[in-house]
Design a protein around this motif. Sequence first.
Motif, PDB file in Angstrom:
ATOM      1  N   ARG A 116      -9.163   8.173   3.148  1.00 29.72           N
ATOM      2  CA  ARG A 116      -9.601   9.515   3.530  1.00 29.72           C
ATOM      3  C   ARG A 116     -10.439   9.425   4.804  1.00 29.72           C
ATOM      4  N   HIS A 163      -3.128   5.478   0.997  1.00 29.87           N
ATOM      5  CA  HIS A 163      -4.045   4.523   0.390  1.00 29.87           C
ATOM      6  C   HIS A 163      -4.140   3.277   1.269  1.00 29.87           C
ATOM      7  N   ARG A 164      -5.249   2.573   1.127  1.00 27.20           N
ATOM      8  CA  ARG A 164      -5.422   1.300   1.828  1.00 27.20           C
ATOM      9  C   ARG A 164      -4.735   0.187   1.058  1.00 27.20           C
ATOM     10  N   ALA A 192       0.848  -1.200   0.000  1.00 25.34           N
ATOM     11  CA  ALA A 192       0.000   0.000   0.000  1.00 25.34           C
ATOM     12  C   ALA A 192       0.876   1.239   0.000  1.00 25.34           C
ATOM     13  N   GLY A 205      -5.660  -0.229  -2.548  1.00 20.91           N
ATOM     14  CA  GLY A 205      -5.421   0.885  -3.442  1.00 20.91           C
ATOM     15  C   GLY A 205      -6.422   2.006  -3.352  1.00 20.91           C
ATOM     16  N   THR A 206      -7.508   1.856  -2.548  1.00 21.70           N
ATOM     17  CA  THR A 206      -8.490   2.926  -2.424  1.00 21.70           C
ATOM     18  C   THR A 206      -7.945   4.028  -1.523  1.00 21.70           C
ATOM     19  N   PRO A 207      -8.302   5.282  -1.786  1.00 20.49           N
ATOM     20  CA  PRO A 207      -7.791   6.381  -0.958  1.00 20.49           C
ATOM     21  C   PRO A 207      -8.241   6.243   0.496  1.00 20.49           C
TER      22      PRO A 207
END
Length: 289
Positions: free
Chosen positions: A18, A10-11, A6, A14-16
């Motif tokens: 936030r 990002h997790r 990662a 790959g997702t942000p």
Amino acid sequence: MCSATASPGHRWDGTPARSPRLRSLRVAPDSPTRFVRSAQTGRCRDCGNRIEWFPQADTLGDDRAVSLHPQELPAAAVPAISRWHVSSGTAHPAHDGTPWCRIPHTVLCPARRAPAATTPQITALRRHLALHTRRLINNGTFTTPAALTPTPTEPCRPDRPVVHLLCVRYLAMHPVEAVQCVSRTRQRRRCTRPVLDPRAPAGTWTLLSTTTPSGRQLALPAGLMAVYDLNHLPFAEQLRWRHQHCPDHASSGAADLALAEWEPFDPLLHHQHIHPRLPSSTRTRRRGA
């Protein structure tokens, strides 16, 4: 087999990553009251179930707040006389034409007598709230007012005294010493200080007539009742009591985290809270009081 690493921000997939931006509670500039909109919840003092307090529309000259059930109900399941709607933080005793409406908690409170106009949905909801009240009592998280027994050395003070301020008589929700400030602290909690403060001038217990010169409705026969009189204090001090603020929050400009709990006194509606003698220093234990 490949391993994914990662990247910063990002997790693992790959997702942000936030985090939601924290927002402080504020009073809108066009708000009709200083009450913080997202902190109106409370609990019924008779059954312990959750309620939401709203200032009601000033249509009949009544400035009392109304306690509504937290959830909306289908309008078809609520009698027309019990339908309310909320607009801009103010409760209106009418239906706004939508399929949903709000209902006063007094209609659902299991500690009160069921209204004459009811529906099967209302009856089922009252039964659900009654079971929740029993669960709270069994867990020791709620005690009914009837189960409270005063100690032999407890000061003899009315549980809901009549207070005279700004030339108006109000019925308090708590004893004078237990009236709590409604302002919000810097920790975004309700202030725990009492309104009655030894640094500020206090009121005096006196006997006043049960009749009022308003003449809006019939009154009880002429008599005397114990009243906590604040009408002789300076105007700013009376206003502090009316807004239910401690001395530190009287001029701080902080938002209110709860509604002021004053209820205009009516000798007919509140006759059970009329005490014909001044409070004494102590009282004896009463069983089942």
